[in-house]
Design a protein around this motif. Structure first.
Motif, PDB file in Angstrom:
ATOM      1  N   SER A  96       0.902  -1.307  -0.081  1.00 22.85           N
ATOM      2  CA  SER A  96       0.051   0.046  -0.041  1.00 22.85           C
ATOM      3  C   SER A  96       0.888   1.437   0.061  1.00 22.85           C
ATOM      4  O   SER A  96       0.561   2.455  -0.702  1.00 22.85           O
ATOM      5  CB  SER A  96      -0.811  -0.001   1.076  1.00 22.85           C
ATOM      6  OG  SER A  96      -1.765  -1.214   0.984  1.00 22.85           O
ATOM      7  N   SER A 100       0.848   3.907  -3.069  1.00 21.34           N
ATOM      8  CA  SER A 100       0.682   5.009  -2.923  1.00 21.34           C
ATOM      9  C   SER A 100       1.810   6.154  -3.420  1.00 21.34           C
ATOM     10  O   SER A 100       1.715   7.111  -3.976  1.00 21.34           O
ATOM     11  CB  SER A 100       0.464   5.317  -1.315  1.00 21.34           C
ATOM     12  OG  SER A 100      -0.673   4.584  -1.275  1.00 21.34           O
ATOM     13  N   ARG A 189      -2.837   6.209  -0.388  1.00 16.75           N
ATOM     14  CA  ARG A 189      -2.933   7.328   0.539  1.00 16.75           C
ATOM     15  C   ARG A 189      -2.542   8.644  -0.348  1.00 16.75           C
ATOM     16  O   ARG A 189      -1.210   8.878  -0.888  1.00 16.75           O
ATOM     17  CB  ARG A 189      -1.821   7.260   1.846  1.00 16.75           C
ATOM     18  CG  ARG A 189      -2.271   6.353   2.913  1.00 16.75           C
ATOM     19  CD  ARG A 189      -1.064   5.805   3.797  1.00 16.75           C
ATOM     20  NE  ARG A 189      -1.605   4.768   4.559  1.00 16.75           N
ATOM     21  CZ  ARG A 189      -1.597   3.364   4.446  1.00 16.75           C
ATOM     22  NH1 ARG A 189      -0.992   3.139   3.099  1.00 16.75           N
ATOM     23  NH2 ARG A 189      -1.836   2.579   5.116  1.00 16.75           N
ATOM     24  N   GLU A 191      -1.660  12.230  -1.805  1.00 16.74           N
ATOM     25  CA  GLU A 191      -0.643  13.292  -1.402  1.00 16.74           C
ATOM     26  C   GLU A 191      -1.567  14.658  -1.949  1.00 16.74           C
ATOM     27  O   GLU A 191      -1.227  15.923  -1.360  1.00 16.74           O
ATOM     28  CB  GLU A 191       0.585  13.160  -1.516  1.00 16.74           C
ATOM     29  CG  GLU A 191       1.369  14.120  -1.038  1.00 16.74           C
ATOM     30  CD  GLU A 191       2.994  13.829  -1.216  1.00 16.74           C
ATOM     31  OE1 GLU A 191       3.846  15.066  -1.347  1.00 16.74           O
ATOM     32  OE2 GLU A 191       3.244  12.543  -1.771  1.00 16.74           O
TER      33      GLU A 191
END
Length: 194
Positions: A96, A100, A189, A191
């Motif tokens: 992950s 990401s 995730r 940014e």
């Protein structure tokens, strides 16, 4: 549709068949539960889709298939806890972070203009090194997938803003499907944006 849960059950295995195309099967609201819907290609043989049942699981089953495709879903309930593979869960969590990083590099350069080509390359080099390390250290069935993905990524490090090309997505999908089946889905995730 309504999907009655058997009292006292802690997991359910759904034997699923469908006549063609792709399917997605979801018990309750996966996002609310921190779980993953299960997807794949319809085949002649049934697949077994196992899901945990918690006190927050609602009695709803959602099935997505192409229009006109016949399907069946036959549940078998169990009082046994759904057992996630801990080694697979750890590898999914590490992946992950790497996935990401690749996604943020591409989006930061291509869509948001927050990164220049040198910054993009530095991020890709770092994430590629982490993927290589994961391919060497993975303790789950995903090790082979990581070993296959690493050279595909390395071959594209000069494609500024386009590391996640369509030819790479099949490998990423295989990893994601294994993580989803373990109910430890990869979580991106973001940014930039939002």
């Amino acid at each position: 549709m309504e999907f009655a849960l058997e009292a006292g059950s802690r997991s359910v295995s759904v034997e699923f068949t469908c006549g063609g195309g792709r399917y997605t099967v979801e018990l309750s609201d996966s996002m609310m539960l921190g779980q993953a819907p299960l997807s794949g290609e319809c085949a002649e043989s049934p697949v077994t889709l196992t899901r945990p049942i918690t006190d927050r699981t609602t009695e709803t089953l959602s099935v997505i298939v192409d229009e006109g495709v016949d399907w069946t879903a036959t549940p078998t309930f169990s009082d046994e806890q759904f057992g996630a593979d801990t080694a697979l869960a750890a590898d999914c969590e590490q992946f992950s972070v790497i996935y990401s990083a690749f996604t943020n590099a591409d989006y930061g350069y291509t869509f948001y203009g927050e990164l220049d080509a040198d910054q993009w390359a530095a991020r890709i080099d770092e994430a590629s090194a982490e993927l290589e390390a994961l391919a060497g250290s993975a303790q789950s069935e995903l090790r082979e997938n990581f070993e296959q993905l690493a050279p595909l990524v390395s071959a594209r490090t000069d494609q500024v803003g386009e590391i996640l090309a369509p030819e790479i997505q099949a490998s990423i999908s295989a990893i994601s499907n294994a993580c989803d089946a373990n109910q430890t889905p990869p979580i991106l995730r973001g940014e930039f944006g939002g």
